[in-house]
Design an enzyme around this catalytic site. Structure first.
Site, PDB file in Angstrom:
ATOM      1  N   CYS A  37      57.765  77.873 -14.143  1.00  0.00           N
ATOM      2  CA  CYS A  37      56.633  78.677 -14.455  1.00  0.00           C
ATOM      3  C   CYS A  37      57.020  79.314 -16.051  1.00  0.00           C
ATOM      4  O   CYS A  37      58.379  79.452 -16.379  1.00  0.00           O
ATOM      5  CB  CYS A  37      56.470  80.029 -13.743  1.00  0.00           C
ATOM      6  SG  CYS A  37      56.378  79.610 -12.170  1.00  0.00           S
TER       7      CYS A  37
ATOM      8  N   ARG B 229      57.427  72.840 -19.992  1.00  0.00           N
ATOM      9  CA  ARG B 229      58.463  73.485 -18.657  1.00  0.00           C
ATOM     10  C   ARG B 229      57.929  72.806 -17.492  1.00  0.00           C
ATOM     11  O   ARG B 229      58.761  72.825 -16.562  1.00  0.00           O
ATOM     12  CB  ARG B 229      58.371  74.807 -18.595  1.00  0.00           C
ATOM     13  CG  ARG B 229      59.048  75.617 -20.017  1.00  0.00           C
ATOM     14  CD  ARG B 229      58.771  77.081 -19.946  1.00  0.00           C
ATOM     15  NE  ARG B 229      59.382  77.763 -19.174  1.00  0.00           N
ATOM     16  CZ  ARG B 229      60.630  78.136 -19.180  1.00  0.00           C
ATOM     17  NH1 ARG B 229      61.417  78.035 -20.346  1.00  0.00           N
ATOM     18  NH2 ARG B 229      61.020  78.915 -18.188  1.00  0.00           N
TER      19      ARG B 229
ATOM     20  N   TRP C  32      54.291  76.656 -11.850  1.00  0.00           N
ATOM     21  CA  TRP C  32      54.963  75.425 -11.223  1.00  0.00           C
ATOM     22  C   TRP C  32      55.198  75.837  -9.345  1.00  0.00           C
ATOM     23  O   TRP C  32      56.212  76.597  -9.248  1.00  0.00           O
ATOM     24  CB  TRP C  32      56.229  75.029 -11.672  1.00  0.00           C
ATOM     25  CG  TRP C  32      56.922  73.718 -11.338  1.00  0.00           C
ATOM     26  CD1 TRP C  32      56.452  72.610 -11.818  1.00  0.00           C
ATOM     27  CD2 TRP C  32      57.975  73.343 -10.337  1.00  0.00           C
ATOM     28  NE1 TRP C  32      57.086  71.351 -11.267  1.00  0.00           N
ATOM     29  CE2 TRP C  32      57.869  72.075 -10.348  1.00  0.00           C
ATOM     30  CE3 TRP C  32      58.836  74.397  -9.734  1.00  0.00           C
ATOM     31  CZ2 TRP C  32      59.272  71.418  -9.449  1.00  0.00           C
ATOM     32  CZ3 TRP C  32      59.777  73.775  -8.759  1.00  0.00           C
ATOM     33  CH2 TRP C  32      60.027  72.582  -8.734  1.00  0.00           C
TER      34      TRP C  32
ATOM     35  N   ASN D  85      57.899  84.500 -12.992  1.00  0.00           N
ATOM     36  CA  ASN D  85      58.635  83.366 -12.964  1.00  0.00           C
ATOM     37  C   ASN D  85      60.023  83.560 -12.180  1.00  0.00           C
ATOM     38  O   ASN D  85      60.556  84.510 -12.337  1.00  0.00           O
ATOM     39  CB  ASN D  85      58.813  82.984 -14.304  1.00  0.00           C
ATOM     40  CG  ASN D  85      60.036  81.667 -14.418  1.00  0.00           C
ATOM     41  OD1 ASN D  85      60.231  80.931 -13.314  1.00  0.00           O
ATOM     42  ND2 ASN D  85      60.523  81.475 -15.587  1.00  0.00           N
ATOM     43  N   GLY D  86      60.158  82.569 -11.189  1.00  0.00           N
ATOM     44  CA  GLY D  86      61.388  82.931 -10.251  1.00  0.00           C
ATOM     45  C   GLY D  86      60.919  82.736  -8.830  1.00  0.00           C
ATOM     46  O   GLY D  86      60.005  82.464  -8.291  1.00  0.00           O
TER      47      GLY D  86
ATOM     48  N   GLU E 182      71.540  56.802 -15.048  1.00  0.00           N
ATOM     49  CA  GLU E 182      70.478  57.449 -15.793  1.00  0.00           C
ATOM     50  C   GLU E 182      69.289  56.579 -16.287  1.00  0.00           C
ATOM     51  O   GLU E 182      68.146  57.236 -16.393  1.00  0.00           O
ATOM     52  CB  GLU E 182      71.458  57.847 -17.194  1.00  0.00           C
ATOM     53  CG  GLU E 182      70.576  58.556 -18.487  1.00  0.00           C
ATOM     54  CD  GLU E 182      69.743  59.770 -17.816  1.00  0.00           C
ATOM     55  OE1 GLU E 182      70.256  60.357 -17.061  1.00  0.00           O
ATOM     56  OE2 GLU E 182      68.982  60.326 -18.723  1.00  0.00           O
TER      57      GLU E 182
ATOM     58  N   LYS F 169      65.340  57.895 -15.190  1.00  0.00           N
ATOM     59  CA  LYS F 169      64.433  57.756 -16.362  1.00  0.00           C
ATOM     60  C   LYS F 169      63.356  57.173 -15.996  1.00  0.00           C
ATOM     61  O   LYS F 169      62.112  57.366 -15.996  1.00  0.00           O
ATOM     62  CB  LYS F 169      64.953  57.342 -17.769  1.00  0.00           C
ATOM     63  CG  LYS F 169      65.893  57.868 -18.425  1.00  0.00           C
ATOM     64  CD  LYS F 169      65.331  59.139 -19.452  1.00  0.00           C
ATOM     65  CE  LYS F 169      65.389  60.596 -18.549  1.00  0.00           C
ATOM     66  NZ  LYS F 169      66.688  61.208 -18.650  1.00  0.00           N
TER      67      LYS F 169
ATOM     68  N   GLU G 171      61.397  58.753 -13.072  1.00  0.00           N
ATOM     69  CA  GLU G 171      60.647  60.250 -13.388  1.00  0.00           C
ATOM     70  C   GLU G 171      59.590  60.038 -13.997  1.00  0.00           C
ATOM     71  O   GLU G 171      58.643  60.506 -13.673  1.00  0.00           O
ATOM     72  CB  GLU G 171      61.800  61.262 -13.728  1.00  0.00           C
ATOM     73  CG  GLU G 171      62.220  61.075 -15.016  1.00  0.00           C
ATOM     74  CD  GLU G 171      63.317  61.874 -15.708  1.00  0.00           C
ATOM     75  OE1 GLU G 171      63.227  63.245 -15.079  1.00  0.00           O
ATOM     76  OE2 GLU G 171      64.092  61.919 -16.273  1.00  0.00           O
TER      77      GLU G 171
ATOM     78  N   HIS H  58      78.036  45.182  -0.889  1.00  0.00           N
ATOM     79  CA  HIS H  58      78.140  46.219   0.176  1.00  0.00           C
ATOM     80  C   HIS H  58      76.957  46.585   0.826  1.00  0.00           C
ATOM     81  O   HIS H  58      77.040  47.664   1.465  1.00  0.00           O
ATOM     82  CB  HIS H  58      79.169  46.990  -0.174  1.00  0.00           C
ATOM     83  CG  HIS H  58      80.721  46.640  -0.682  1.00  0.00           C
ATOM     84  ND1 HIS H  58      81.465  45.995   0.328  1.00  0.00           N
ATOM     85  CD2 HIS H  58      81.261  46.583  -1.812  1.00  0.00           C
ATOM     86  CE1 HIS H  58      82.590  45.570  -0.465  1.00  0.00           C
ATOM     87  NE2 HIS H  58      82.438  45.925  -1.627  1.00  0.00           N
TER      88      HIS H  58
ATOM     89  N   LYS I 152      60.695  71.216 -16.624  1.00  0.00           N
ATOM     90  CA  LYS I 152      61.535  71.059 -17.525  1.00  0.00           C
ATOM     91  C   LYS I 152      62.766  71.882 -17.527  1.00  0.00           C
ATOM     92  O   LYS I 152      63.872  71.428 -17.126  1.00  0.00           O
ATOM     93  CB  LYS I 152      61.258  71.339 -18.882  1.00  0.00           C
ATOM     94  CG  LYS I 152      62.081  71.067 -20.220  1.00  0.00           C
ATOM     95  CD  LYS I 152      62.353  69.613 -20.313  1.00  0.00           C
ATOM     96  CE  LYS I 152      63.529  69.405 -21.410  1.00  0.00           C
ATOM     97  NZ  LYS I 152      64.092  68.148 -21.347  1.00  0.00           N
TER      98      LYS I 152
HETATM   99  C1  F6R Z   1      66.140  64.417 -16.215  1.00  0.00           C
HETATM  100  C2  F6R Z   1      66.255  65.758 -16.465  1.00  0.00           C
HETATM  101  C3  F6R Z   1      66.843  66.716 -15.426  1.00  0.00           C
HETATM  102  C4  F6R Z   1      67.805  67.589 -16.139  1.00  0.00           C
HETATM  103  C5  F6R Z   1      68.414  68.722 -15.036  1.00  0.00           C
HETATM  104  C6  F6R Z   1      69.431  69.727 -15.572  1.00  0.00           C
HETATM  105  O1  F6R Z   1      65.407  63.582 -17.416  1.00  0.00           O
HETATM  106  O2  F6R Z   1      65.813  66.227 -17.623  1.00  0.00           O
HETATM  107  O3  F6R Z   1      67.468  65.982 -14.358  1.00  0.00           O
HETATM  108  O4  F6R Z   1      68.821  66.887 -16.694  1.00  0.00           O
HETATM  109  O5  F6R Z   1      67.249  69.253 -14.504  1.00  0.00           O
HETATM  110  O6  F6R Z   1      69.083  70.281 -16.463  1.00  0.00           O
HETATM  111  P1  F6R Z   1      69.514  70.830 -17.757  1.00  0.00           P
HETATM  112  O7  F6R Z   1      70.136  70.078 -18.628  1.00  0.00           O
HETATM  113  O8  F6R Z   1      68.604  71.661 -18.493  1.00  0.00           O
HETATM  114  O9  F6R Z   1      70.582  71.749 -17.106  1.00  0.00           O
END
Ligand code: F6R
Length: 612
Positions: A2, A27, A77, A101-102, A485, A489, A492, A508, A607
Site C-alpha cells: 500500500c 510498490r 495491496w 498501510n500496514g 535468482e 525472475k 515472477e 536425486h 515492491k
Molecule cells: C524479487 C524481489 C523480491 C525482493 C524481496 C526483498 O524480484 O524483488 O524477492 O527481493 O521482497 O525485498 P528487499 O530487498 O526490499 O528487502
C-alpha cells in the site's frame, strides 16, 4: 505494498494526490482511492475508489471535476479482504476518512468492541476499525490530533495512516509505526507520502518520521510529536533523488531501464574504491575496524532476491575470507529458536530497507544479544539502515520495477567489498590479491555493459521459451544462487513455473521432470566445477531435455542438437555471478514481453513488502 499520499496546500491538490499515487504504483497495488474535503461552504467529504489502476481513479476525478485543498489518497495491496471497491481505502466513519498501510493485528478484537458500540462495518479490512475507533475517540477527545494519538495507542501491528475530517478541515494528521512515511515541506503547503518519489512533484524538502511519530499538517505549519504528545524535532533533508531517476525515459519498462542501468549503478556503488588506495573497513562505518576484527562468523538475513545475493556471498566469505557464514530467510529466522553468538556479524540485505520480515529478523537477532549488525541497503534513510550499527549503501538509485535487478548486482558488489575487507583484516588477502580484486571490481561496469550487448541473442531464446509452462535452472557453487535468482525472475514476471537446483541434485529427484517440453537453463562459467556441471548436463540431454547454456570464455561446451549455447564475453573469477545473472534477467524480461504480462507490476506482488 500500500502507498499513501496526503496533501494540504493552496492549490488544487487532486492532481498532486493522483500523481503521487502514480509514483507509488511500483510498490504494487490492486485498487486505489482518495478522499478530499471540498472546503467551499460547509466542508464536505468526497470519496472516489476504483479497483485496478490509478488511471481509473483519475478518470473518475476528471469526470467529477474534483478540486480541493486537502485530501488523502491510497493504493491498496489486499491483505484483509479481496481487492474490491468496498475494501479500497479511504475508509469512512461519520465525516472522517482514513488511509492505512500496514496490518492491524488486533483488528478482530477492535471490530467486536466497535460493533458492540453500534458501528456497522461495510468492508472486510482492518483499516475500517481504525476509522470507527477514531470516530469513537472523537466523542470524548474533540481535538483531532489528540484523538488520533489515543487511537493509535490501541493499535497493535504496523501502520502508516493519513486522516482528515469534515469537522476540522484545516489540518490532516498522519502517523507511523512499522510502515514508512515521510513529510514534504512545500512552498504552498504540506504533504506526506510513503516514499519520496511521490512528493518530488511538489518539494525536495522531506522529513522522515520515526516509528511512533504523529504529525499534524496545516497550510502554514507542521508539527511532530511522539504518541504520548511529547514534541519532537525531526531533521529536514533535501532529497537528492532526481525526478529523472524515476522517469521511464527511452525504455519500455522500468525493469528494462534498470537492467540497463546496471553498469552505472555498479560504478556508483563502487565509487568508494575508485581511488588508488586499498580496501578499508571504514567504508562500512567508523566503528567497522573493531567490529570486523572481532567477527568470527557471519549470519546473513534477507528475503527473495536479496537472500540470493546473501547466498552467493556465502561462497565468497567462506572461500576467500575463510569465515564461516550462514544465510537465512528472514521470515524463518525471526520465528526459529536459534543459538545466538555474540561474535557473529549479522548482515541484513534489503533493497527497500523496509521489508517487514528482514527488519523483524534484525531486531530479533539484536534481542538475542547479537549487536554487531551491518545493513547492505539501497535506501539510506530506511528503517533497516537506521536499526543497524554499520551500513554500506548500494547506490543503485530508485528501483521501480517490482522484479529486483540492479539492486541485486549492487548488493553483490557490496558483499564482494565485505568479503575483501574481512579477508584483509584476517590476514587472508595478500597485497597482490587485493590489487587484483580491486581492479576487477573497477572494471566491472564495463564487463557488465559487454554482457548487456548480448540482448538480441537472448531475445531470440525468449521467443522459444515463452510457450513453455515450466523451466529448470541449474548452477553449481556460487552460481547455484544465480540459478535460483534466474528462476525467481522468470516465475515472477512471466508466470512460467521455474525451479532451480544445484546441478548435482538433479539425479536425486528433479531429473524425473525432464522431457522434451522442459527447457533446462544452465549457468556454466569456466570455473572449477565446470566438468561436474557438464556431466549433469549430459544427464539432461540423455532424457531428451533441451538445454540453454550460459557459457563464458573457456567453458568450451559445443553447440549441438538440443544444446543451445550463449557465449558470455569473459570469465570473471570470483565476481562471475554478477555477470551471469544479467542474461537471466534479460531472458525473463523478454519471455514476459512475448507473453504480454505486466512486467513492472506482476500480479499479486508488491515492491516494498512492509507487512509480514
Ligand atoms: C524479487 C524481489 C523480491 C525482493 C524481496 C526483498 O524480484 O524483488 O524477492 O527481493 O521482497 O525485498 P528487499 O530487498 O526490499 O528487502
Amino acid at each position: 505494498m500500500c502507498g499513501i499520499v496526503t496533501a494540504i496546500a493552496r492549490r488544487n491538490i487532486v492532481p498532486v494526490l493522483l500523481e503521487g499515487l502514480r509514483k507509488l504504483e511500483y510498490r504494487g497495488y490492486d485498487s486505489a482511492g482518495l478522499a478530499v474535503l471540498k472546503t467551499e461552504g460547509t466542508p464536505e467529504l468526497t470519496r472516489l475508489r476504483a479497483v485496478g489502476r490509478v488511471a481509473e481513479l483519475a478518470a473518475q476525478a476528471d469526470a467529477t471535476q474534483l478540486s480541493a485543498n486537502i485530501g488523502i489518497a491510497h493504493t491498496r495491496w489486499a491483505t484483509h479482504g479481496v481487492p474490491s471497491e468496498r475494501n479500497a481505502h479511504p475508509h469512512i466513519s461519520g465525516g472522517l476518512a482514513v488511509v492505512h498501510n500496514g496490518i492491524i493485528e488486533n483488528f478482530e478484537e477492535l471490530r467486536s468492541k466497535l460493533q458492540a458500540k453500534g458501528y456497522a462495518f461495510t468492508s472486510e479490512t482492518d483499516t475500517e476499525a481504525i476509522a470507527h475507533l477514531l470516530h469513537d475517540k472523537l466523542k470524548t477527545i474533540p481535538d483531532l490530533f489528540d484523538a488520533v494519538r489515543a487511537t493509535i495507542a490501541e493499535l497493535v501491528g504496523a501502520y502508516a495512516i493519513g486522516v482528515l475530517t469534515e469537522a476540522d478541515p484545516s489540518r490532516a494528521i498522519v502517523a507511523r509505526k512499522g510502515s514508512p512515511l515521510l513529510l514534504g515541506i512545500g512552498e504552498d503547503g504540506h504533504y506526506a507520502a510513503s516514499d519520496t518519489a511521490a512528493l518530488l512533484q511538489v518539494t525536495r524538502k522531506v522529513v522522515y518520521l520515526e516509528d511512533g511519530d504523529v504529525a499534524e499538517l496545516t497550510l502554514d505549519s507542521y508539527r511532530v510529536t511522539l504518541q504520548d504528545g511529547t514534541p519532537v524535532e525531526r531533521p529536514v533533508n533535501i532529497s537528492s533523488l532526481s525526478a529523472d531517476a524515476v522517469e521511464l525515459g527511452k525504455y519500455r519498462h522500468y525493469m528494462q531501464k534498470e537492467i540497463f542501468e546496471q553498469p552505472q549503478a555498479l560504478a556508483n556503488t563502487l565509487e568508494i574504491i575508485a581511488g588508488g588506495g586499498g580496501i578499508s573497513p571504514q567504508i562500512f562505518g567508523a566503528e567497522a575496524v573493531d567490529v570486523l576484527k572481532a567477527t568470527r562468523r557471519v549470519l546473513i538475513l534477507a528475503c527473495g532476491t536479496s537472500y540470493h545475493s546473501g547466498f552467493t556471498a556465502r561462497y565468497w566469505l567462506e572461500s576467500v575470507a575463510k569465515i564461516p557464514c550462514t544465510v537465512e530467510i528472514a521470515s524463518e529466522y525471526r520465528y526459529r529458536e536459534s543459538v545466538p553468538d555474540a561474535d557473529t556479524l549479522v548482515v541484513v540485505i534489503s533493497q527497500s530497507g523496509e521489508t517487514a520480515d528482514t527488519l523483524a529478523a534484525l531486531k530479533h537477532a539484536k534481542s538475542l544479544g547479537m549487536t554487531k549488525t551491518l545493513a547492505i541497503c539501497n535506501v539510506p534513510e530506511s528503517a533497516i539502515v537506521r536499526e543497524s550499527a554499520l551500513r554500506l549503501i548500494t547506490r543503485a538509485g530508485p528501483e521501480i520495477g517490482v522484479a529486483s535487478t540492479k539492486a541485486f548486482t549492487t548488493q553483490l558488489a557490496a558483499l564482494a567489498l565485505l568479503t575483501l575487507a574481512l579477508s584483509k583484516i584476517n590476514g587472508h588477502l595478500s597485497a597482490e590479491q587485493e590489487a587484483g580484486y580491486l581492479n576487477q571490481l573497477r572494471h566491472l561496469p564495463v564487463a557488465v555493459a559487454k554482457v548487456l550487448e548480448l540482448e538480441p541473442e537472448i531475445e531470440k531464446w525468449a521467443q522459444r521459451f515463452a510457450g513453455k509452462h515450466h523451466a529448470l535452472f541449474l548452477g553449481r557453487g556460487s552460481h547455484w544462487p544465480i540459478a535460483m535468482e534466474g528462476a525467481l525472475k522468470l516465475k515472477e514476471i512471466s508466470y512460467i513455473h521455474a525451479e532451480s537446483y544445484a546441478a548435482g541434485e538433479l539425479k536425486h529427484g528433479p531429473l524425473a521432470l525432464v522431457d522434451k517440453d522442459m527447457p533446462v537453463i544452465a549457468v556454466a562459467p569456466a570455473d572449477e566445477l565446470l566438468e561436474k556441471l557438464k556431466s549433469n548436463l549430459q544427464e539432461v540431454r540423455a532424457r531428451g531435455g533441451e538445454l540453454y547454456v550460459f557459457a563464458d570464455a573457456g567453458s568450451e561446451i559445443p553447440e549441438s542438437e538440443g544444446v543451445h549455447i550463449l557465449h558470455m564475453p569473459e570469465h570473471y573469477g570470483m565476481l562471475s555471478p554478477i555477470l551471469h545473472v544479467i542474461p537471466l534477467q534479460l531472458l525473463s524480461y523478454h519471455a514476459a514481453l512475448v507473453k504480454g504480462t505486466d512486467v513492472d507490476k506482476p500480479r499479486n506482488l508488491a515492491k516494498s513488502v512492509t507487512v509480514e
